[in-house]
Each structure stands twice: as structure tokens, then as C-alpha cells.
Design a protein around this motif. Sequence first.
Motif, short mmCIF file in Angstrom:
data_model
loop_
_atom_site.label_atom_id
_atom_site.label_comp_id
_atom_site.label_asym_id
_atom_site.label_seq_id
_atom_site.Cartn_x
_atom_site.Cartn_y
_atom_site.Cartn_z
N VAL A 1 29.75 27.75 76.83
CA VAL A 1 27.96 28.02 76.96
C VAL A 1 27.57 26.97 76.98
O VAL A 1 26.38 26.99 77.85
N VAL A 2 27.55 26.74 75.61
CA VAL A 2 27.03 25.43 74.99
C VAL A 2 26.54 23.85 76.76
O VAL A 2 25.28 23.30 76.64
N CYS B 1 16.44 24.79 76.91
CA CYS B 1 17.02 25.72 76.13
C CYS B 1 17.80 26.30 76.24
O CYS B 1 17.93 26.22 77.84
N PHE B 2 18.27 27.68 75.53
CA PHE B 2 19.27 28.02 75.58
C PHE B 2 18.96 29.31 76.43
O PHE B 2 17.62 30.07 75.80
N ILE C 1 21.85 32.54 73.90
CA ILE C 1 21.80 32.87 72.03
C ILE C 1 22.79 33.50 71.54
O ILE C 1 22.99 33.69 70.69
N ASN C 2 22.46 35.08 72.88
CA ASN C 2 23.30 35.94 72.29
C ASN C 2 24.92 35.80 72.21
O ASN C 2 25.54 36.72 71.34
N GLU C 3 25.37 35.45 73.56
CA GLU C 3 26.69 34.59 73.11
C GLU C 3 27.10 34.06 71.70
O GLU C 3 28.27 34.64 70.85
N ILE C 4 26.45 32.85 71.49
CA ILE C 4 26.50 32.33 70.61
C ILE C 4 26.32 32.72 69.30
O ILE C 4 27.60 33.45 68.00
N PHE C 5 25.71 34.03 69.17
CA PHE C 5 25.47 34.45 67.81
C PHE C 5 26.41 35.33 67.47
O PHE C 5 26.99 35.23 66.49
N ARG C 6 26.79 35.82 68.97
CA ARG C 6 28.15 36.95 68.57
C ARG C 6 29.28 36.71 68.22
O ARG C 6 29.77 37.00 67.45
N ASN D 1 9.79 24.62 70.10
CA ASN D 1 9.82 23.39 69.02
C ASN D 1 11.06 22.95 69.55
O ASN D 1 11.49 22.03 68.75
N VAL D 2 12.34 23.81 70.62
CA VAL D 2 13.63 23.06 69.54
C VAL D 2 14.17 21.91 70.24
O VAL D 2 14.05 22.44 71.50
N PRO D 3 14.57 21.32 69.85
CA PRO D 3 14.96 20.00 69.97
C PRO D 3 16.38 20.05 70.56
O PRO D 3 17.21 20.02 69.35
N HIS D 4 16.47 20.17 71.40
CA HIS D 4 17.58 21.30 72.42
C HIS D 4 18.77 20.17 72.33
O HIS D 4 19.91 20.79 71.75
#
Lengths: 718, 170
Positions: free
Chosen positions: A28-29, A37-38, A43-48, A86-89
Motif C-alpha cells: 500500500v505504501v 498523500c495517502f 490510511i484505513n488499511e495501514i491503521f487496521r 501539511n504532512v511531508p509525505h
Amino acid sequence: MGEDFNTESMLDIFLYESEQLLETLQNVVLEQKDEDCFDDASINEIFRAMHTIKGSSGIMMYDNITKVSHKLEDVFYYLRESHPDNVPHLELVDHVLDVADFITAELDKIKEGDTPDGDESQIITELDKFLNKIKTGITETGDDLPPENKHEEPKQFYIPPTENESSKYYKASIYYRSDTEMCNIRAYTAVYSLKEITEDMEYMPDDIITNEDSGAVILEDGFHMLIKCQCTKEEVLEAIGDTSGVDWVEVNECTAKEFEMGFHEQEPAPIVIELDDKDKGKGKEKAEEKKEEKKEPTPGDYVIKGKETGKGKKLAKNQPKNSPKQSYISVNVEKMDSLMDMIGELVISEAVVLQNPDLKVPGLDLSNFQKAASQLSKITTELQDVIMSMRMMPLTNTFQKMNRIVFDVSRKLGKDIELEVIGENTEVDKNIIEHISDPLMHLIRNSVDHGIEAKEDRIAAGKDPKGKITLEAKNEGGKVYVIVRDDGKGLNREVLYEKARKNGLIGNRPMSDFTDKEIYQFITYAGFSTKEQVTEYSGRGVGMDVVVKNIQTIGGKLEIDSVEGAGSEMTLKIPLTLAIINGIVMEVGSSTFVIETNAIKEFVRFGKDMLVKEPDGEEYVMLRGECYPFIRLNQRFHLEETDSSIDAEDGIVVVLEHENKYVCIFIDTLIGEQEIVVKPIPSYIKKVQGLSGCTQLGDGSIALILDIAGLITDQERR
Amino acid sequence: MAEEIMDEMDELDVAANADDDAQKGKYMTFQIGDEYYGIAINYVNEIVNIQSITGVPEVEDYIKGLINIRGKIIPVIDVKVRFRQEPVQYTDRTCIILIDVNSTMVGLIVEKIADVITINEKDIIPPPSLNQSVIGKDKYVFGLVKVADEVKLLLDPEKLIRDEDPMSLE
């Protein structure tokens, strides 16, 4: 942990599950590494993934894994809830990969039987810094923020069940006894019980929380729900049945269409609760707050609360059940191997029965036997095909790993490289997949490091500044081709030749002695490296020869082609499978040998005039004007019998071919073609040049399999 | 003969399941030339009659080749040749003892199976030190034992199957 607790299998499951999760996570990443950005889904996937790893490592009591995954989970929780822009991806990608690497390393330790003792504090501090940074928008210098300023995340997160095709739809109605009070609250309880198992639901009346009067309506008309879920009617009933005061419950299956229509034909308008809603947790809290405002603490309230605390965990555990019903099971490779062995045995036993000498008694009527026998052969052949196909796996995973390597190496080298993957679904025997992963990694690294030029050079050469590596797999003629192609600078004939000569790899033969392809092959010689500077990734001259060796052990070969200035192409040609080959059984003296059918060019009846003898004892066979080296197996293997039949003129010459090189061997008798189950020669016996394995014949005796490539290289060396 | 021993082995197996110590001190003895040798029974997997052996080219002379035991391919060595003695013709009394040494299965060709005996550990005498420097059979012998006026030489199977070149076992 308790003794009767089967940690072994739990550990296996934990390792397997975590590895799978990490793999998906990395994919995913890397898929989105070039975006800004994701997206929400990933984001959900990584979180999970992190949540599950956190949970299961917690159970297994691997504290450092738990802590690290918890921290990353925090970061993604924040991303999910607050959508900071402002996330540095790239930095985030790095962090995620770091965490994945850390956990992988720990899992490796666990697999080795060591305790996972990696120090997590550095990663955690970095993640903390990162989290603070994106929260406050402060840049690197913002260290003045108190490091203790760790925000307290709720321990449980709500993870929405995933939606999928196999959902069922139900219409459910609850009717309460006429003396029941606060039907709205009770209905709400039912809704909450159901939310755990449903993917989506609607209910009517929709204002049960805000409108106290709705209780009366429910009492009057009943409480109606439309449910979309994975479970059976019984499970739905069970979930509703928890609530008290229920008179009777009605659950009926309905269609997706009816579900979509909702309660439209009936007033009032329905409310749709999207369980995928990100603010679910908050909404829930709000709902509860409101309830408390009403100062109506009922037993129902506690039910809700109880459910809530257990929810995060429970859902995480249930997740595999909710995810698309995959018709895959994972089987221990050893079991597969032993099944494979058994089928090999079966094939042999079949031959023992069908070629039994008892059947050769003259005058037997075997027509029924033959019929049954051919049926048996058919089944065993099919069985072989099935087990073969069971062992076939797509190259997808292997290829995805390469993605990561290109990403890592190219970033460190400051090159901009795109990896294109073609035909990743090509299927190959599992054994072979294990063997090509490392060689492929080397080839990819080489391409990134040596092949693709630095950006400036590319621009100067008028090329796209972004390099491109193509990784392709395809099936062709019973073999699998895995091709690594780059559009880099290609190979330089002169440089390669000079280098090889200087390193004493080719003696003093002039350059005109070699074809282009032969010169390219120099890079596969041990101790050859054209890169002046040794980098972290390549240049030590080990590598290519190891690649070739690895490929050869599985019966494959490496072909190199290149156009200077335009790029090079490395092609791995590997067999589809290792274990069963078609072979021709033949006798030499009293020994039995098997040769792979593919390697045999032709059989020629031996004629004395074909033989050419050199004074130094070397022999050649002249065939239609061509001259082939000639090997007498008896002499070659120092077998005891003297080779007298060569003069008796009743032998057969077999012409063998391997990689466009030919060799002839002399045999006494041809026995026939047969499917051969290749078995390794026991490791107790040292490797014999010219033999690649052994097999069991129909009569239970053992035959040795000739290794044509070995014979030819051996012949050349003499 | 072999069958009798096999029966005895079966009994031992049962005993072994009940108690691993039952195998302790038990040795399978066999005859090679004029001498009797013993091998600790926990190494022994099975005894089979001599059967057709497929020769493998270019190996040490004592490695006779490969046999097929129910689909498993097992190398066999002629113990007599291993001891640098003149090989003898195989007869119907010749047996193959299948031993399992650190998961390496090897068959030992012996002239005659003798008996399973129990040896008290303190009865084992190390081979006389003079013999230890002799390159030959004695380096496989880790002890001597006297049973009923007969001296039996106890073999260390790990050394027996290991090649002179220690690398080749890998």
C-alpha cells in the motif's frame, strides 16, 4: 502462559498473520509513494494493519512490537481523524517503512527462536517527533515542544467492518410488549447490538434518540430495520434477542434492491447509518452524551457501554471472518512436499503394478486389466497435474518485493527510477520462487546501480531523466522467462573484454574470439566487477556469479543482451517445475541411466566409420559432416565393465544438446520413455559431476539421472 | 536370523516408547570377518536383507551405492571395506543395518547379524592407547567389551560414516 496453552500454533499464526499484514502494508505504501498523500482507503488499511499487529503482539507479549505499532497507529489515527494537509509525505513513507522493517526484523528473531529484543525507543521518539510536527505544523526546529506532550489516544479504536459482495440483506422488525417503557432506548440497544455484525443498516423511526415520543410510536407500530450483513438469519436474531422487553422479533431475508429502497414507501424518511463513517466513534459518544443529558440511565445504557469497550478488539478479531470469503487455505509446505512425495511414490507403484513380470505369462487374457490400468494411469496423471498446480504460485509477491528494493536503492543513490511490472501473475512452482527471489534482487540492484545512469548523464544523453526498469515474466515453451530490462547505459564490449583480460579470466584470447553475448557473459564470472567504486549495493564482483549459480541449481540460465547507450536486458529462463521430468531410460553395461527427454537431440545407430579417434585418445563422432565430442559413459564414470559393445556395432549413439552445445554418448540399450520423479542423491554421497539426481524405476531399482550441462562443461575442461 | 532380531527390535521399540531409557546400554552386535562389533541400538532404524544396490560412480570404494527402501533412497556402505579389509561375496546372510545418524540415513552392509546385548556402561573399556594412533579400523571403535569370553568392539557410528575429509558430511 499456561502449559496447556498451545503457543506453538499461536505463534505460527501470529507470525504468518503479521507477515501478511506487513506485506500488504508495504505494498500500500509503495503504491502511493509518489502521491502527495495517502488516500483514505490506504490510511484505513495501514491503521487496521497496525491495530491488528498491536493486538496480536500484545497477546504474544512482544512489547517492543506492540509499542511501535501502537505509535504508528497513533499517527495514522491522527491522519484519519484530522486530515492534516501539511504532512511531508515522503517522510511519512519512510517512517512507515522503518516500522515495517523493525517489526520484520523482530519477527525474524522470533522465527529463529530468539527473543525479539530490538530497541524500539528510537523509532518511537522519531514517530513522536513526526506526530508533533504534523500536529503543530512546527518544523524540525520545533523541538521546544515538551517531548512528554504525548497525546493520550483512546485505547480502543473503532474499525469498520469491510463491505463486500457476499452480503445478505434482512428486514427485521421488533415488537415490544405493551407495558414496556422507553422503547426507543431499547430499540437503540438493539441497533447497537446489530451494528457489530452489520455492514450497513437503516431503521424506522429514525429519531429514537432525539425524540422521546418515538418510544410510543415503536410500541404502537414496532421497530423496523433493514440490515445488510454477512451473517445468517440466526445470528441476526441472536443479536437482537439480547434486549429485554421484546415481545417478538421478525427477521426476513430481502433483496439488495429492497434494501436500497429503504423505507421510502413508508413515511417518515429513513436515516442511513454508514458504518464506514469515520466519525462513527464520535457520533456514538455524542449519542451517549445526549442520552445522559436526558438523565435516563437505564439498564440499556450499560449494555451499550459494555459492548463498546469490547468492540475494538472484538471486531479486529472478527475481521478475517468479515473480509471477503477467500477460498484459500494456507497449508504447511512440508505437508505439500510429503503429498508430492506420496504421489511420486504412487506413480512408481503404478508402474510396478502395470509392468509386473507376472503379467507377462503367455496366454493371459488381459483386456479387462488393460482397461482398468489405463483408467488408473489417467487418474494418476491427473493427480500429478493437480498437485503440480497446487504448488504453482504467482510471482506477484516476489515482484512486489522488488518494488521496495528499487525504491530504497534509487533513493539512496539519488536516482529517479520507475519500476514497471508486467506479467506478475505468471505462475511458477513454489520451490522455484524461493530460488529466484535472491537472484532477481541482485539483478534489480545491479540495474539500479550500474545500469541506470545518474540524472545529469541521462539528460546529457538526451534521455528521459527518469530511469525505467521493466520487470517482466512470461510463459514460453514450458519455461518461465523473467526479464529485467533497463534503459540505462548498457554494457560496453571493450570495457568488459579489457576487464576480463586484466583479471585473467579469459587468458589472452583476442576479442574477435568472442561473440557479443559471450562477452556479456563475462560479468557472470566470479571475481568480475566493472564498477570502479564499490558501493553499498554492488560492485564487489560477487553477485552475478552467485546469481548464475543459484539459477543453475534450479535448472535455469541467465541470458544477457545489451545495446550500448540504450540499456540492457537480463533474461532468466527457468523451468516451470523441478520435481517430475520426462526422461528416457537407457542401459550402459549393467548400469541404468536416465536422460531428460528435452536434452536429447537424436538417436543414431552406431556405425564404426562414424568414429574419429585423435592420437591423444579423444574421440569424436562424425554425423552428417558435423563433428561431436564423444563420451563413453563407462570410462567417464569408471564403471567396472569394459566397453566391448562399441565394436560390436549394435550400440546407439545419443546426441545431447544443452545451450547449443552438443555431446554424444554411447549406450547399449534403450529402455523407453517414462515420467521420472527426480530425487536428490543423498547428501552423504559427494556431488558427482555429470549426475543431477536419481530416480526409482518401475521395478523399484534406482537409476541415475545424467546432468547434460555437467557432462558438457566437463568435456570442455579436458 | 534377521527376522528374529527384528522381532526383538520391535519389542525394544515398544519399550522405547514407554521409556526412553530402555534403549540405554543395548547394543546390536554383528559379525564382520572374525570380529564381533556392536552399535548402540538407538541409532538403528531397521534391518533389511541384502538387495540390489545401484552403484554410484566416482565415490569412495566403501560406498557401495544406493538402495531403495519404500521410496526412500539410502546410500549404503560396506563396513568391511570401510575397515580396509578384503570384501567378501554377499550371501543370503548378509544384511543391511539402516542407521540414522543426525538425520543422515545410511545403510551398513554386515556379514551377519548376531544379537542384541545389554552392556553395562562400566564394563566398557576404552581401546588400548597404543592402538589409537593407528589409522585404520580402530578409530571407529570407542570401546571394547567382554561378553561371555568374547570381545566385542563397540563402534561410534558418527565416525563410521564420516569421511576422512570432514567437509564432505556437510
